[in-house]
Design a protein around this motif. Structure first.
Motif: not given
Length: 583
Positions: A88, A153, A160
């Motif tokens: 991310t 995303i 993440a």
């Protein structure tokens, strides 16, 4: 010891090594354990094709993203550009891929999909490369679970919370790295102490090793060694060029403040460190273009200075043992008693020989005394210590005689001077441990201890303010799973280990014979070779040239020949190799 700035420089150099290595990694399957040593580098082209990681594909499922991330960590790009594509945006900003390396067993970690979009990676850890570049072997059976939180995303799955550092398989690590020795001094500046580090096979090795030498010893070894290089000295240029066999090391201007004797020590450290590189035959040592060596000798050979070499030429190893309570030595395949009192049948149980000379410490009187005598005259050895159940003597180059004393059925370390002065041994981790065997490295800096049935590598640090105080600290578990039986250093770079595998069978304790495996470990504690098993082996003696002898409960000596073949070496117990000068 080195300051924080120098340590930071060492870490930076190591991370640069990891960067270069990962750029060249290839996914070629091999087998076997992580192997350290000081192998000869192959100057030819690498027998592989560099691996190019693929970026994420649209619509990849979470498990596919994790697989792609693992692949991408094997192929370095500036900033790990491809690897970060699997993260991310927040994770891309916070991930520290060069915080260290975790080496895992198997081709890749196992992956399990949990609830709440979590992927669990389970890693069988072989070892880690810390921020100072040292490899530390993980204890047998060590695993690590990493839960990766997956997030979407713009409709695509990404990681993440990536782990700090990088992950690499054991096979690729063993294929791409080789071990070289940084050379530091013992605190008395009398012998070299080797600090092995891994570098990528196809790196600019002379530059990397020189930079790491200047940055100082590994954090683990630091308290026990000395470097001749002043803290302010660094490379004056960014590389160490090698032309026509001459490596030119140009140091910063601060090196010019070093006295002639210190310059000689600096040059000796460099020559020892670069001696393993076939492309380097000589070294020129400059500072800001000003030669630091004498005008009569503008370069020095890239060899290990005999004055500081533990394995000095002109010596041979003589197998020494105990027969019927007498000390004997093998001569022309026959055992001859040593001269005098020690050669007469008596009550000698075990022996340790001074590293230089023919002085010997013997355990006698049924294990109740330590006596000191010589192998060359007829004098009765003097009693220097009385204990309760003494075993496993080891005489180190700092003139300390170590032994294990079993008091109330628990083994404690004892450290003695040859005159009988008992040293204070400080060791928090051994306070409540049951010690059974001990062996000190030829440089006097490392110790292998068998405690509570496991083998540990520890650091020996002598108190600079109190000569009669010594610490045994920083233990690292070494060797394979099993019960450690005995240990001995094989020179300064290897360790011989006897290990008995415990059986889960109900009648295991009733077995007529014990099958004891014989291993050769590197100084990190990784298995270099499995030399097969010897029934009822009780003790091991190893020599720097590779010789290994074990004694059995039946009083037989067996000598390693090839692979797992052992030959009859006569009768005896408590074998030890004695270094003698060839006249």
């Amino acid at each position: 010891m080195v300051d924080g700035n120098r340590k930071h420089g060492r870490a930076t150099a190591v991370l640069a090594i990891a960067v270069l290595m990962l750029a060249a990694c290839a996914d070629v399957p091999t087998s076997g354990p992580v192997v350290a040593g000081n192998p000869v580098r192959d100057p030819g082209p690498p027998p592989y094709v560099a691996f190019a990681a693929a970026s994420p594909s649209p619509g990849d499922e979470p498990a596919g993203i994790v697989d792609g991330f693992l692949d991408a960590m094997r192929a370095y790009q500036p900033g790990y550009e491809t690897a970060t594509m699997f993260l991310t945006p927040d994770a891309q900003a916070s991930w520290e891929p060069m915080a260290g390396i975790t080496v895992h067993r198997g081709a890749r970690p196992s992956i399990e999909e949990l609830d709440d979009n979590v992927i669990r990676m389970t890693i069988a850890v072989a070892g880690t490369v810390d921020e100072n570049g040292s490899f530390e072997v993980a204890e047998p059976g060590t695993t690590r679970e990493i839960d990766l939180q997956m997030a979407q995303i713009d409709g695509e799955w990404r990681i993440a919370n990536p782990p700090e550092g990088t992950l690499i398989s054991e096979d690729i690590f063993a294929r791409e790295f080789e071990s070289h020795n940084l050379c530091f001094f013992s605190p008395d500046l009398e012998v070299f102490v080797l600090d092995p580090v891994y570098v990528p096979i196809n790196a600019q090795t002379a530059t990397l090793l020189t930079q790491m030498l200047l940055d100082g010893p590994s954090e683990w070894l630091d308290p026990a060694v000395h470097t001749a290089f002043p803290e302010r000295v660094a490379l004056g240029v960014s590389s160490v060029p090698v032309e026509a066999g001459v490596a030119t090391v140009d140091l910063s201007v601060a090196a010019q403040d070093a006295e002639p004797a210190q310059r000689e020590w600096m040059a000796a450290q460099l020559a020892c460190t670069l001696s393993g590189l076939p492309e380097v035959t000589n070294i020129a040592l400059d500072s800001d273009g000003v030669p630091l060596l004498s005008q009569d000798q503008p370069t020095i050979p890239a060899t290990i200075d005999e004055r500081y070499d533990l394995q000095r030429p002109g010596t041979v190893s003589v197998l020494t043992a105990v027969q019927d309570g007498a000390v004997v030595q093998r001569q022309d395949n026959e055992y001859e008693p040593v001269p005098g009192a020690l050669g007469d049948p008596a009550d000698v149980l075990d022996i340790a020989v001074r590293p230089v000379g023919d002085d010997v410490a013997v355990i006698g009187d049924g294990g109740f005394t330590v006596r000191v005598g010589t192998l060359s005259d007829g004098a009765q050895p003097d009693v220097i210590y009385e204990g309760a159940g003494l075993t496993s003597p080891s005489w180190d180059r700092n003139d300390v005689i170590w032994a294990v004393d079993r008091i109330d059925d628990e083994g404690d370390l004892v450290a003695l001077r040859p005159d009988g002065t008992e040293l204070e041994v400080r060791s928090e981790w051994l306070k409540d441990a049951d010690v059974s065997n001990v062996s000190v490295s030829p440089d006097g800096v490392r110790m292998v201890v068998v405690a509570d049935g496991a083998a540990y590598l520890a650091l020996v640090v002598h108190d600079t303010e109190n000569r009669e105080r010594v610490s045994v600290e920083r233990p690292r578990r070494i060797g394979p799973a099993g019960t450690a039986v005995d240990v001995d250093f094989s020179g300064a770079e290897h360790i011989a280990l006897l290990s008995e595998e415990k059986s889960d069978e109900p009648d295991a304790e009733e077995a007529e014979h014990r099958e004891v495996d014989v291993y050769l470990l590197d100084i990190f504690g990784s298995v270099v070779a499995n030399r097969g098993s010897v029934l009822d082996a009780t003790s091991v003696a190893a020599d720097a040239t590779g010789g290994t002898v074990v004694a059995t409960e039946e009083g037989l000596l067996l000598e390693h020949e090839t692979r797992n073949r052992w030959a009859d070496a006569g009768e005896g117990t408590a074998p030890v190799f004695v270094r003698e000068t060839v006249s």
